[in-house]
Each structure stands twice: as structure tokens, then as C-alpha cells.
Design a protein around this motif. Structure first.
Motif, short mmCIF file in Angstrom:
data_model
loop_
_atom_site.label_atom_id
_atom_site.label_comp_id
_atom_site.label_asym_id
_atom_site.label_seq_id
_atom_site.Cartn_x
_atom_site.Cartn_y
_atom_site.Cartn_z
N HIS B 112 83.63 -61.54 -61.85
CA HIS B 112 83.99 -60.13 -61.76
C HIS B 112 85.45 -59.86 -62.09
N LEU B 113 86.20 -60.89 -62.48
CA LEU B 113 87.61 -60.71 -62.82
C LEU B 113 87.73 -59.80 -64.05
N PRO B 114 88.48 -58.67 -63.94
CA PRO B 114 88.47 -57.69 -65.04
C PRO B 114 88.99 -58.24 -66.36
N HIS B 115 90.02 -59.11 -66.32
CA HIS B 115 90.57 -59.60 -67.59
C HIS B 115 89.90 -60.88 -68.07
N HIS B 121 79.64 -68.03 -63.30
CA HIS B 121 79.83 -67.95 -61.85
C HIS B 121 80.61 -69.17 -61.38
N PHE B 122 81.88 -69.20 -61.77
CA PHE B 122 82.74 -70.32 -61.40
C PHE B 122 83.73 -69.81 -60.36
N ASN B 123 83.67 -70.38 -59.15
CA ASN B 123 84.41 -69.79 -58.04
C ASN B 123 85.67 -70.54 -57.66
N ALA B 124 86.34 -71.18 -58.59
CA ALA B 124 87.55 -71.91 -58.21
C ALA B 124 88.70 -71.63 -59.17
N ARG B 160 87.89 -62.04 -54.60
CA ARG B 160 88.24 -63.00 -53.55
C ARG B 160 87.02 -63.40 -52.72
N PHE B 161 85.99 -62.58 -52.75
CA PHE B 161 84.80 -62.90 -51.97
C PHE B 161 83.55 -62.95 -52.86
N PRO B 162 83.47 -63.91 -53.77
CA PRO B 162 82.29 -64.03 -54.61
C PRO B 162 81.18 -64.79 -53.88
N ALA B 163 79.97 -64.76 -54.44
CA ALA B 163 78.87 -65.53 -53.89
C ALA B 163 78.55 -66.68 -54.82
N GLY B 164 77.70 -67.58 -54.39
CA GLY B 164 77.32 -68.71 -55.22
C GLY B 164 77.89 -70.00 -54.69
N ALA B 165 77.87 -71.05 -55.53
CA ALA B 165 78.33 -72.36 -55.10
C ALA B 165 79.84 -72.36 -54.87
N PHE B 166 80.30 -73.14 -53.91
CA PHE B 166 81.73 -73.29 -53.57
C PHE B 166 82.41 -71.95 -53.31
N ILE B 243 84.76 -80.86 -72.16
CA ILE B 243 85.95 -81.47 -72.79
C ILE B 243 86.92 -80.40 -73.28
N GLU B 244 86.38 -79.39 -73.97
CA GLU B 244 87.25 -78.51 -74.74
C GLU B 244 87.57 -77.17 -74.11
N GLU B 245 86.75 -76.74 -73.15
CA GLU B 245 86.92 -75.37 -72.69
C GLU B 245 87.45 -75.28 -71.27
N ILE B 246 86.85 -76.09 -70.38
CA ILE B 246 87.19 -75.97 -68.96
C ILE B 246 88.60 -76.50 -68.72
N GLY B 247 89.37 -75.78 -67.91
CA GLY B 247 90.70 -76.24 -67.54
C GLY B 247 91.70 -76.09 -68.66
#
Lengths: 122, 337
Positions: B112-115, B121-124, B160-166, B243-247
Motif C-alpha cells: 500500500h506504499l503510495p510511491h 505483499h512484502f512486509n519488511a 505500518r500495519f499490513p497483514a500477511g506473513a511477517f 538475484i537481480e531485483e530484491i534488495g
């Protein structure tokens, strides 16, 4: 080197500001917007076309289509809205979906990021 | 509103935010140095998760949050970390800290982050809240934007209050006292040792470090038989994503670790570490070449078989094993002398 995207500007339609690292410092450059993500979304919408047809045929409710289109699933939707999974499964049937009150529809629409009118159509 | 917060763009969210907050208190530590000190480099072939769609099966780093916690604990910085059950209370506590002029780090959900351009659904994801004006907050998101951004009260509460894993449950962190950081050379040696230990693996467990890479190659050989042609390609796609996208978006953090070794060589005054840095960058290139080959395979543009790809993975595993064994020995020799 890695590109970092800056906000798109109204002056440069369809373009975005990138930063290039040329070994010494960051250099700004306007380039055409990356459309990889929108292509992926288009692909996804094409894949779920059968569900849309089912909705139009009256076998499923529009909610079923919007859950797939917005990359949600029943478990996630349940924990965001507080509506139980069993009830959401019921709402996937058109007959039950048409009887829903305004409040429940608003909850679904707010979580999926669309308006109530959009939720009712496909 | 904190005026003298310097927003420096970074490659990775968590290390970038940590480095920016430390910089605000006058401790000049680079992003890659935080990554090295926090022992961020790893490889995990996540077991027991059934492969479905683009479920995360590989990780090139440790658990989100651990890099920040480990690095600051080693540096002896006093931090406050808090989670909440009540949403309004979470925002109120953050407002109090901001009023005292303390930048507050936040763990948020990405959907739900506007930008955010991604709909996952990645909560970290990590960002830093710098100030409040009326109903709007000023945030610094160093991994995506080069400028400070504005976000509304309701949007910030939602992410700040999403649902799902972690679920982060409104997790926030801040520095309690102005830190004083002295000599960090012994910390660097210690973290390099621990990273080597982690990468060379726990005996009889085949999911972590180099053993994990070998396990991945074994699974890749039977990919087509096990999942069918279409799902096997989705599996490769999720590997490319990891490898290429995350982080950092490039070679699964290998380049960043190379930069850390380069900086460590200057601080410890051990020029041999620079050779290790170059070797690490070469391994990073191998990972990127693997991602390229996988991409061609997905798009049907080359006739590489899954066995060939698995052989490349084995090659990378061998290179990493050799690298970390040498790095471990290198440090031991120096300690004895």
C-alpha cells in the motif's frame, strides 16, 4: 552501475530521472520510463481473463475477479478486513454478493484500492 | 521537523536507513560497512515451503532486521525498538519522538506504499520518518528515491500495519543516546570470521551457505520433471528476481560485500583484502551471468538445458567455497602473528 529512479516530472511526460554512477560521481539523466512492471501487470490481467468471463456469465461475483486482479488472496483479504474466510468465500457467489450492505462493500473497496462502483463492475 | 537530516540514496533499504541515522548523529559509516558488520551476506535455500507461483525459495541475505540489530549491538549503540497492538498509539509515540528531534526508522509493508511501483505483499521494507507538518509526514526512503517524500497520516498508518506473513505490527526503532564510535578494526575481523563460518555451513545441514547453493543445483536438475515446463520457468523467474531485483538489485549482495572488503582493507591496512574484494566482485558477475542465462531460457532464446544451468550453479558454489576458505585462513594467519 545501478540506476536509481527519481519521481517523474510533469515537464517530461513518460520519462524518469535516473542516476548513473560513472566511477566517480552520480550523474543525472532523463530516460524513457521503465515499462517492465506495467508489462507484467498486462500479462497478469490476460492470464486471469477466464475468471472475467466466468463473472460475465454469472458464475462468480466481481469480487472474485478483483481479488485476482489486485494480486490478493482470500487469506490476506480476511486479515486486512476482519471478515472471516468462510464469509469471503460466500461472497464469491453472485447471489450473496448482490445482497451485501454498503459497509462491507466499502471495506473490500478500501483494501483493494478501488471505489465501490468499480468493485461492482468488471 | 528535523532540518539537518542528510538524505543519501543507497542500494538497500535497511542498511541505507541505518547508515543515514548514524550519519545524523555524526558517525560516518558507509552503507556497505554496516552490511559487513551486520553479517548480512548469506545464502539460504528456504526449505519446507512448497513452490507455488512466485513463492520465495531463495534468500541471499539474513533475516530482515538482523543486520540493523547486529551492527548496532557490535558498535555499542543504545537503541530502542517497539511494536504495537494499537494503531493510534503507535502514531502518537512516533510523534513524541519526532517532536524531540529524533529520526525514527519504520518497518512497513510494500503493497500500500503510495510511491511503491511493486504490488507485492512484502512486509519488511524499511524507511525513516524525519518530520511532521500538520497531517503530513516527511519520509526518507533511501533505496528508491533521491529526495525526501511526503506521506499522509492515514497512508503511513496503513503501511505500518499490513497483514500477511511477517507482520511488522508498527515496528519502529530509534537511537537513544548520541553514540561514540571508536576503533572498529577488531569488529571488522570478527564479522568477517562469522560470515565465513556462516557461508561454509553448519555440518549435516544442506540449506545454508555454500551447501545451500549445491542443494539448489541438485533441485534445478529435476526441475522440469517435477513441476512441468511452465512452472519450471516460473521457478527460474523467481531466482532471477531474488538475484537481480530484491534488495540491492544486483548479484545478490555480492557486490556490496566486495565494497565492504575494499573499505576494510583500508581501515585494517591489509592490502591483501583488496584482492579478495576483486574476487568477490568476480563471483557477483558469475551470479549475474547465471541470471542472464536463466532469462534467455525463460524467453526461449537459447537452447540451454536445466543441467547446463545447474552446472553453472555448481561452478559458483565451488568459487564461493574456495573464496571463503581462503578468507578464513587469511584472518587466522594475521591473528597469530
Amino acid at each position: 552501475m545501478r540506476l536509481i529512479i527519481k519521481e517523474s516530472n510533469s515537464n517530461n511526460e513518460g520519462q524518469q530521472l535516473y542516476l548513473h554512477y560513472d566511477g566517480k560521481e552520480w550523474v543525472e539523466k532523463w530516460e524513457k520510463k521503465v515499462i517492465a512492471f506495467s508489462m507484467e501487470m498486462e500479462n497478469h490481467l490476460q492470464e486471469i481473463e477466464p475468471i472475467r468471463n466466468q463473472v460475465l456469465a454469472g458464475q462468480l461475483s466481481p469480487l472474485a475477479y478483483h481479488i485476482e486482479a489486485k494480486i490478493f488472496n482470500i487469506k490476506l483479504l480476511s486479515s486486512y478486513t476482519g471478515i472471516s474466510k468462510r464469509h469471503i468465500k460466500k461472497h464469491l457467489i453472485p447471489k450473496n454478493f448482490n445482497q451485501l450492505d454498503e459497509e462491507t462493500l466499502k471495506k473490500y473497496a478500501a483494501t483493494l484500492g478501488i471505489s465501490v462502483e468499480e468493485l461492482k463492475t468488471v | 521537523m528535523i532540518t539537518n537530516f542528510e538524505h543519501r540514496p543507497s542500494a538497500h533499504c535497511e542498511t541505507g536507513v541505518t547508515s543515514n541515522i548514524l550519519n545524523f548523529y555524526g558517525c560516518k559509516l558507509s552503507e556497505s560497512m554496516i552490511f559487513g558488520l551486520g553479517e548480512g551476506l548469506s545464502f539460504i535455500y528456504i526449505p519446507f515451503i512448497p513452490f507455488k507461483g512466485n513463492a520465495l525459495k531463495f534468500s541471499f541475505r539474513t533475516v530482515p532486521g538482523s543486520v540493523f540489530a547486529r551492527a548496532l549491538k557490535k558498535l555499542g549503540v543504545k537503541i530502542g525498538v517497539k511494536r504495537f497492538t494499537n494503531k493510534e498509539e503507535a502514531m502518537k509515540e512516533m510523534d513524541n519522538l519526532l517532536a524531540q528531534g529524533i529520526p525514527v526508522g519504520n518497518v512497513v509493508g510494500m503493497y500500500h506504499l503510495p510511491h511503491s511501483p511493486y504490488r507485492t505483499h512484502f512486509n519488511a521494507h524499511t524507511l525513516c520518518v524525519v518530520g511532521k507538518e500538520g497531517d503530513e509526514y516527511t519520509i526518507s526512503d533511501p533505496s528508491w528515491h533521491t529526495t525526501l517524500l511526503k506521506i499522509s497520516y492515514s497512508d503511513l498508518m496503513r503501511v505500518r500495519f499490513p497483514a500477511g506473513a511477517f507482520k511488522p505490527n508498527g515496528k519502529m526503532f530509534w537511537i537513544k543516546e548520541k553514540p561514540v564510535i571508536g576503533d572498529i578494526s577488531h569488529l571488522i575481523e570478527q564479522s568477517i570470521q562469522k560470515t565465513c563460518k556462516k557461508m561454509l555451513g553448519i555440518p549435516f545441514v544442506s540449506y545454508f551457505g555454500v551447501a545451500g547453493i549445491v542443494t539448489m543445483s541438485k533441485r534445478m536438475r529435476k526441475l522440469e520433471k517435477r513441476y512441468g515446463e511452465k512452472d519450471a520457468r516460473v521457478y527460474l523467474a523467481s531466482l532471477i528476481q531474488a538475484i537481480e531485483e530484491i534488495g540491492t538489485g544486483g548479484a545478490g549482495y555480492r557486490f556490496m560485500y566486495g565494497l565492504f572488503l575494499h573499505e576494510a582493507a583500508e581501515i585494517l591496512n591489509k592490502p591483501k583484502l583488496k584482492d579478495f574484494s576483486i574476487e568477490m566482485t568476480r563471483i557477483g558477475d558469475l551470479w549475474r551471468l547465471l541470471a542472464l542465462e536463466c532469462g534467455r531460457k525463460i524467453k526461449n532464446r537459447s537452447e540451454v538445458s536445466y543441467n547446463d544451468l545447474a552446472d553453472k550453479v555448481v561452478e559458483i558454489a565451488a568459487a564461493e567455497k574456495k573464496f571463503f576458505l581462503a578468507l578464513k585462513k587469511e584472518k587466522l594467519e594475521k591473528n597469530n602473528s
